[in-house]
Design a protein around this motif. Structure first.
Motif, PDB file in Angstrom:
ATOM      1  N   ILE A 156      42.154  40.574  72.877  1.00 16.30           N
ATOM      2  CA  ILE A 156      41.613  41.919  72.708  1.00 16.30           C
ATOM      3  C   ILE A 156      42.499  42.748  71.786  1.00 16.30           C
ATOM      4  O   ILE A 156      42.020  43.433  70.882  1.00 16.30           O
ATOM      5  CB  ILE A 156      41.470  42.602  74.080  1.00 16.30           C
ATOM      6  CG1 ILE A 156      40.451  41.842  74.948  1.00 16.30           C
ATOM      7  CG2 ILE A 156      41.051  44.061  73.932  1.00 16.30           C
ATOM      8  CD1 ILE A 156      40.404  42.309  76.385  1.00 16.30           C
ATOM      9  N   ARG A 307      34.590  41.828  76.069  1.00 15.61           N
ATOM     10  CA  ARG A 307      35.886  41.195  76.378  1.00 15.61           C
ATOM     11  C   ARG A 307      36.641  41.891  77.505  1.00 15.61           C
ATOM     12  O   ARG A 307      37.276  41.233  78.326  1.00 15.61           O
ATOM     13  CB  ARG A 307      36.735  41.116  75.099  1.00 15.61           C
ATOM     14  CG  ARG A 307      36.248  40.013  74.158  1.00 15.61           C
ATOM     15  CD  ARG A 307      37.027  39.923  72.882  1.00 15.61           C
ATOM     16  NE  ARG A 307      36.472  38.865  72.029  1.00 15.61           N
ATOM     17  CZ  ARG A 307      36.826  38.662  70.760  1.00 15.61           C
ATOM     18  NH1 ARG A 307      37.730  39.463  70.188  1.00 15.61           N
ATOM     19  NH2 ARG A 307      36.276  37.686  70.061  1.00 15.61           N
ATOM     20  N   TRP A 308      36.592  43.225  77.558  1.00 17.52           N
ATOM     21  CA  TRP A 308      37.259  43.905  78.667  1.00 17.52           C
ATOM     22  C   TRP A 308      36.594  43.577  80.003  1.00 17.52           C
ATOM     23  O   TRP A 308      37.286  43.231  80.969  1.00 17.52           O
ATOM     24  CB  TRP A 308      37.298  45.419  78.431  1.00 17.52           C
ATOM     25  CG  TRP A 308      38.426  45.846  77.536  1.00 17.52           C
ATOM     26  CD1 TRP A 308      38.336  46.286  76.244  1.00 17.52           C
ATOM     27  CD2 TRP A 308      39.825  45.880  77.862  1.00 17.52           C
ATOM     28  NE1 TRP A 308      39.583  46.574  75.736  1.00 17.52           N
ATOM     29  CE2 TRP A 308      40.528  46.344  76.715  1.00 17.52           C
ATOM     30  CE3 TRP A 308      40.555  45.558  79.000  1.00 17.52           C
ATOM     31  CZ2 TRP A 308      41.901  46.506  76.672  1.00 17.52           C
ATOM     32  CZ3 TRP A 308      41.942  45.706  78.968  1.00 17.52           C
ATOM     33  CH2 TRP A 308      42.598  46.178  77.818  1.00 17.52           C
TER      34      TRP A 308
END
Length: 644
Positions: A156, A307-308
């Protein structure tokens, strides 16, 4: 505690009466969801690191077409043969009254031979060594799983790299610190979260496969064979990475008793296996499309906007996987205690409804220290991956040997095809052991050394208990001669019941002799109590208690527990009156226990260092009242010194 053989297991495919123990009215769908949450946590987090590690510099592979398809083909067939065929389809039929795991399989295999035979002894050695190795790799699971999930931070934002280890340690410390409160409430959400995890794995896999459908050809075993032809004998070492995809297979067998075989099989066949394979194939498609993705193909394959959330979901999935390993450690420790391989430890029950929910502080904090040390020492999941696999490969090898023994002795109708398959499994297991053995200098030494240390402790305790029992018998007085002589000039008798706990039914307990010597009284009723552990998980009601009067208000009582049960001696004695036995009034019953002080003697028993080790373990064993759930205010401990 002694060990008593039980009746032979049911044949393969025949439901055991212990199967599904404690499921109540929970439906099949509920059991399947529960199994997904508990049983498959370990193997379900393997996609986080398996493909990435296969392309690490250690193996020298390049991300080109034939190599990617060959690797995916090996993963597919490893999951099919090792997990699906060996564990889920065959070895789960070798249940010990519904319970699985290497300790249960060892107990089952030992029943195939006379109790004191050399073969039964060797089987016991194999089982205990396998359990020690399994624990050696088991402590790596929380470290590598949580680390690999948190390492998504680096994908990230590379600037977050310094936070990976601190966040990992915080998650792990919180996980171990909350074990004392039990997992009943948290466990209710494990299933749905893990179902979501596997569903997301499948969706990500399908999305990436659509970009490179060529990877679907990896299902053809030709590509696995082609890989070995291209890489000759050096190709076997890639199995050190392939094994990461099947770690957790033995755990499936270990945890089957929580839900029964059928829900576990359905969950694997129709949901978990397809989800895993779709994700592996999707990662392979991503690498074919962009070779640079090998730095972390799992997270690179996730859309940036997700992604988080994926980082959070992956961390939750790895915490669930770690939770399964921790509670599995408690379960194996309790089995080992009951079978007489480790000293008594304090066991706390965290649920008033479910007996299987226990907490063992000594195991919990030991595992936490080891896991934290691993994270700090290795630092990355890639470094830990080098240490991962050797012990679980050796455990799988031992499982195959024990399965062959059980199939040959107990499955007359099935052994014609199970034994040839065992030969195939043996070849694969040996290949995995060799491949992982090559990683010894890179870190694989750790689980091996830890396994050897644990094996030494277990064998020292077992052997020390045998020598201690022999020494007590040498110096003991035969009970059948003692009582008639005592009653020729009986001491003063006082009201109440005295329970003298003893491991030898034929010898006068030291506690009785010391009580007569120092207190010079004899209780109105006297019970010589022996607690035995059966080689089945739960003792049947008709085998629980045996009571034998031996005259003059003396009684010989035997209480039997299964190796999955926590002994509750007062409760078992109180229930004896329902069977027409003695009416035990808790307030009028006093328990007497001999507590020996061990002195290491030269040229006796074991080598002196093992004698001293046994003395240390014996001195730190949990008091009998805690282990047998005897009220502390009703217990009298009388000491004796024994040289071994």
């Amino acid at each position: 505690m002694s060990q008593t053989p039980s009746q032979p297991t049911n044949g393969p495919g025949t439901p055991s009466h212990g199967s599904g123990h404690g499921h109540g009215r929970v439906g099949l769908a509920g059991l399947i969801v529960g199994a997904i949450g508990v049983v498959f946590g370990d193997i379900g987090t393997s996609p986080l690191y398996t493909i990435r590690e296969a392309f690490s510099p250690h193996y020298g592979l390049t991300a080109q077409h034939d190599t990617v398809l060959g690797l995916l083909s090996m993963i597919f067939w490893a999951l099919t043969i090792v997990v699906t065929l060996k564990y889920v389809t065959i070895i789960m039929r070798a249940d010990n009254d519904g319970e699985g795991g290497i300790m249960a399989l060892m107990a089952l295999a030992q029943r195939c031979f006379p109790k004191d035979s050399r073969t039964a002894y060797v089987v016991g050695i194999l089982g205990i060594f396998g359990a020690s190795l399994f624990f050696g790799d088991g402590v790596i699971t929380p470290a590598i799983s949580v680390l690999s999930a948190v390492e998504g931070l680096e994908v990230i934002s590379p600037g977050l790299h310094p936070w990976i280890v601190p966040i990992t340690l915080a998650v792990l410390v919180a996980l171990f610190a909350t074990q004392r409160y039990g997992t009943a409430r948290v466990g209710k959400v494990f299933g749905p979260i893990t179902v979501l995890w596997f569903a997301v794995l499948a969706v990500l896999g399908v999305t990436n496969i659509l970009h490179e459908p060529e990877v679907l050809h990896a299902i053809n075993p030709y590509w696995a064979a082609h890989f070995f032809v291209d890489h000759t004998w050096g190709g076997i070492f890639i199995l050190g990475a392939v094994v990461l995809a099947v770690t957790g297979g033995e755990a499936i067998y270990t945890d089957m008793g929580h839900f029964g075989a059928r829900p576990v099989r359905y969950a694997w066949y129709f949901f978990v296996l397809p989800s895993l394979m779709l994700n592996y194939l999707g990662q392979g498609a991503l690498v074919l499309e962009d070779p640079a993705a090998i730095r972390n193909p799992f997270y690179v394959g996730v859309p940036e906007w997700a992604r988080w959330p994926m980082l959070v979901l992956a961390t939750m999935a790895t915490v669930i996987a770690s939770q399964a390993v921790i509670t599995g450690g408690y379960s194996v420790a309790r089995q080992a205690m009951q079978l007489g391989y480790i000293p008594r430890m304090r066991i706390r029950h965290t649920s008033s409804d479910t007996i299987g929910q226990i907490y063992i502080p000594a195991i919990n904090w030991t595992m936490m220290v080891i896991v934290i040390a691993l994270v700090l020492s290795f630092g990355t999941s890639s470094a830990l991956a080098a240490a991962y696999g050797i012990s679980v490969s050796a455990t799988m090898l031992i499982d195959t040997l024990l399965l062959a023994i059980v199939a040959r002795a107990l499955w007359p109708n099935w052994r014609r095809w199970v034994l040839p398959l065992c030969a195939l499994f043996l070849v694969i297991d040996i290949a995995f052991v060799i491949a992982n053995g090559a990683k010894v200098l890179q870190g694989a030494w750790f689980p091996v050394v830890l396994g050897i240390v644990l094996f030494t402790l277990l064998r020292t305790w077992r052997r020390g208990r045998e020598i201690l029992r022999d020494e007590i018998q040498k110096e003991g007085i035969r009970l059948d001669a003692f009582i008639p002589g005592l009653m020729l000039a009986p001491p003063v008798r006082v009201e109440g019941t005295a329970v003298f706990m003893t491991s030898d039914k034929g010898v006068v307990p030291h506690a009785l002799l010391h009580n007569l010597k120092h207190n010079k009284v004899l209780h109105e009723r006297n019970v010589f109590l022996t607690v035995e552990t059966l080689t089945v998980p739960y003792a049947a009601k008709d085998r629980r208690l045996k009571m034998e009067p031996i005259g003059d208000d003396f009684h010989r009582v035997t209480i039997r527990f299964g190796f999955m049960e926590t002994p509750d001696v007062p409760l078992a004695l109180m229930r004896s009156c329902d069977q027409g036995g003695i009416a035990f009034d808790p307030m009028q019953t006093t328990y007497f226990v001999s507590r020996e002080t061990i002195v290491a003697g030269a040229h006796r028993g074991m080598p002196v260092w093992r004698d001293k080790l046994f003395a240390l373990m014996h001195r730190n064993a949990a008091p009998a009242n805690q282990f047998f759930r005897i009220p502390g205010n009703r217990l009298v401990e009388l000491g004796a010194q024994v040289e071994i």
